[in-house]
Design a protein around this motif. Structure first.
Motif, PDB file in Angstrom:
ATOM      1  N   ASP A  22       5.273   9.768   9.805  1.00 55.92           N
ATOM      2  CA  ASP A  22       4.014   9.209   9.305  1.00 55.92           C
ATOM      3  C   ASP A  22       4.203   7.762   8.868  1.00 55.92           C
ATOM      4  OD1 ASP A  22       2.792  11.596   9.776  1.00 55.92           O
ATOM      5  OD2 ASP A  22       2.944  12.323   7.707  1.00 55.92           O
ATOM      6  N   ARG A  23       5.338   7.481   8.228  1.00 53.29           N
ATOM      7  CA  ARG A  23       5.627   6.112   7.793  1.00 53.29           C
ATOM      8  C   ARG A  23       5.945   5.213   8.988  1.00 53.29           C
ATOM      9  NH1 ARG A  23       6.778   5.943   2.267  1.00 53.29           N
ATOM     10  NH2 ARG A  23       5.590   7.643   1.306  1.00 53.29           N
ATOM     11  N   ALA A  52       0.829  -1.206   0.000  1.00 57.31           N
ATOM     12  CA  ALA A  52       0.000   0.000   0.000  1.00 57.31           C
ATOM     13  C   ALA A  52       0.864   1.257   0.000  1.00 57.31           C
ATOM     14  CB  ALA A  52      -0.931  -0.011   1.213  1.00 57.31           C
ATOM     15  N   ILE A  53       1.927   1.251   0.815  1.00 59.04           N
ATOM     16  CA  ILE A  53       2.820   2.413   0.859  1.00 59.04           C
ATOM     17  C   ILE A  53       3.527   2.591  -0.481  1.00 59.04           C
ATOM     18  CG2 ILE A  53       4.908   3.344   1.937  1.00 59.04           C
ATOM     19  CD1 ILE A  53       4.060   1.980   4.527  1.00 59.04           C
ATOM     20  N   LYS A  60      11.714   2.398   0.590  1.00 55.26           N
ATOM     21  CA  LYS A  60      12.389   3.557   0.001  1.00 55.26           C
ATOM     22  C   LYS A  60      13.333   3.124  -1.125  1.00 55.26           C
ATOM     23  CE  LYS A  60      10.886   7.011   2.571  1.00 55.26           C
ATOM     24  NZ  LYS A  60      10.185   8.173   1.994  1.00 55.26           N
ATOM     25  N   ILE A  61      14.067   2.022  -0.894  1.00 53.75           N
ATOM     26  CA  ILE A  61      14.977   1.515  -1.927  1.00 53.75           C
ATOM     27  C   ILE A  61      14.190   1.041  -3.148  1.00 53.75           C
ATOM     28  CG2 ILE A  61      16.630  -0.308  -2.499  1.00 53.75           C
ATOM     29  CD1 ILE A  61      17.596  -0.234   0.375  1.00 53.75           C
ATOM     30  N   VAL A  62      13.129   0.265  -2.912  1.00 47.55           N
ATOM     31  CA  VAL A  62      12.354  -0.300  -4.016  1.00 47.55           C
ATOM     32  C   VAL A  62      11.693   0.809  -4.826  1.00 47.55           C
ATOM     33  CG1 VAL A  62      10.369  -1.747  -4.603  1.00 47.55           C
ATOM     34  CG2 VAL A  62      11.985  -2.501  -2.846  1.00 47.55           C
ATOM     35  N   PHE A  63      11.137   1.803  -4.141  1.00 45.20           N
ATOM     36  CA  PHE A  63      10.491   2.907  -4.859  1.00 45.20           C
ATOM     37  C   PHE A  63      11.503   3.685  -5.692  1.00 45.20           C
ATOM     38  CE2 PHE A  63       9.182   7.465  -4.761  1.00 45.20           C
ATOM     39  CZ  PHE A  63       8.198   7.363  -5.731  1.00 45.20           C
ATOM     40  N   GLY A  64      12.665   3.967  -5.114  1.00 42.80           N
ATOM     41  CA  GLY A  64      13.706   4.644  -5.884  1.00 42.80           C
ATOM     42  C   GLY A  64      14.138   3.819  -7.084  1.00 42.80           C
TER      43      GLY A  64
END
Length: 256
Positions: A91-92, A9-10, A106-110
């Protein structure tokens, strides 16, 4: 299982926000590599200052550079802002998910943003230049770029948890510029002579070098390159090593 759903979801929320910021994202990831390709391959090629096959060497390197640095920047900058005085990261951290998984997200999104940045350069390069690839190497090239983007995101996690917000401008000059020009994106690493041994060693310490060399190994195998098994091994080690360092820094900043 609930943590996995929260993680998804994030991640989906971050990807959705990217869609809403698409024009600025495209400008960020296309303008610089476009002009590098245009000047170094098209302009200098047309006036005879570089060899005609230089575009074959340059395009895979630019794709690698865009993926690696795109992942690095899109991991670093949000983290720097999240850990600034506003403490938006909280918030996270309050979500029903473990702190290490927040860092992994954060790594996967980047890496996802870096991957799209890399893929975008393929049609740009083919429209601008006369390119001939070994298409049977595309699956291997995709594997290299995915690992390269994860490595870039891992390096970004280290930088993002180490650099304070007031130093972010200095970071681009001190960190990103050397990574850009020692990552073998503009030249084959194997072609560097012994007269430049010191520079060859510096390039060998840069994970981007192995992304560039892996792309050339699969797409233009006639160009001298580092063997693919070595490339894959180094990238996996880089993901594990920088990921571990970044996770430690993330935990320290999050719990501070």
């Amino acid at each position: 299982m609930s943590q996995l759903r929260t993680f998804q979801a994030i991640l989906w929320r971050d990807v959705f926000v990217t869609g809403r910021e698409l024009p600025s994202f495209l400008a960020q990831v296309i303008i610089q590599p476009f002009f590098i390709l245009f000047i170094f391959a098209k302009v200098l090629g047309d006036i005879g200052y570089v060899q005609g096959d230089f575009a074959q060497v340059l395009l895979p390197g630019i794709i690698a550079m865009n993926g690696f640095l795109g992942a690095l920047q899109n991991t670093t900058l949000p983290l720097v802002l999240d850990f600034s005085w506003t403490r938006e990261i909280e918030d996270r951290l309050l979500a029903p998910i473990s702190i290490p998984l927040v860092a992994v997200e954060k790594i996967v999104f980047g890496a996802i943003r870096g991957f799209f940045a890399a893929v975008l350069m393929v049609p740009v390069g083919f429209v601008m230049l006369d390119i001939s690839w070994a298409w049977e190497g595309v699956p291997g090239a995709l594997l290299v770029i995915v690992l390269g983007c994860l490595a870039g995101g891992s390096v970004g996690l280290v930088i993002g948890t180490s650099v304070p917000a007031r130093r972010v401008n200095v970071m681009f000059a001190v960190i990103l510029t050397p990574i850009l020009f020692t990552g073998s994106a503009q030249f084959p690493w194997r072609s560097l002579s012994d007269d430049l041994l010191w520079f060859k060693v510096v390039c060998a310490l840069n994970p981007l070098t192995y992304v560039s060399e892996g792309m050339r190994a699969e797409l233009v195998p006639d160009v001298p390159h580092i063997p693919l098994p070595i490339v894959l091994l180094v990238l996996v080690v880089a993901i594990a090593g920088f990921g571990g360092l970044g996770l430690r820094g993330f935990m320290k900043r999050a719990l501070d």
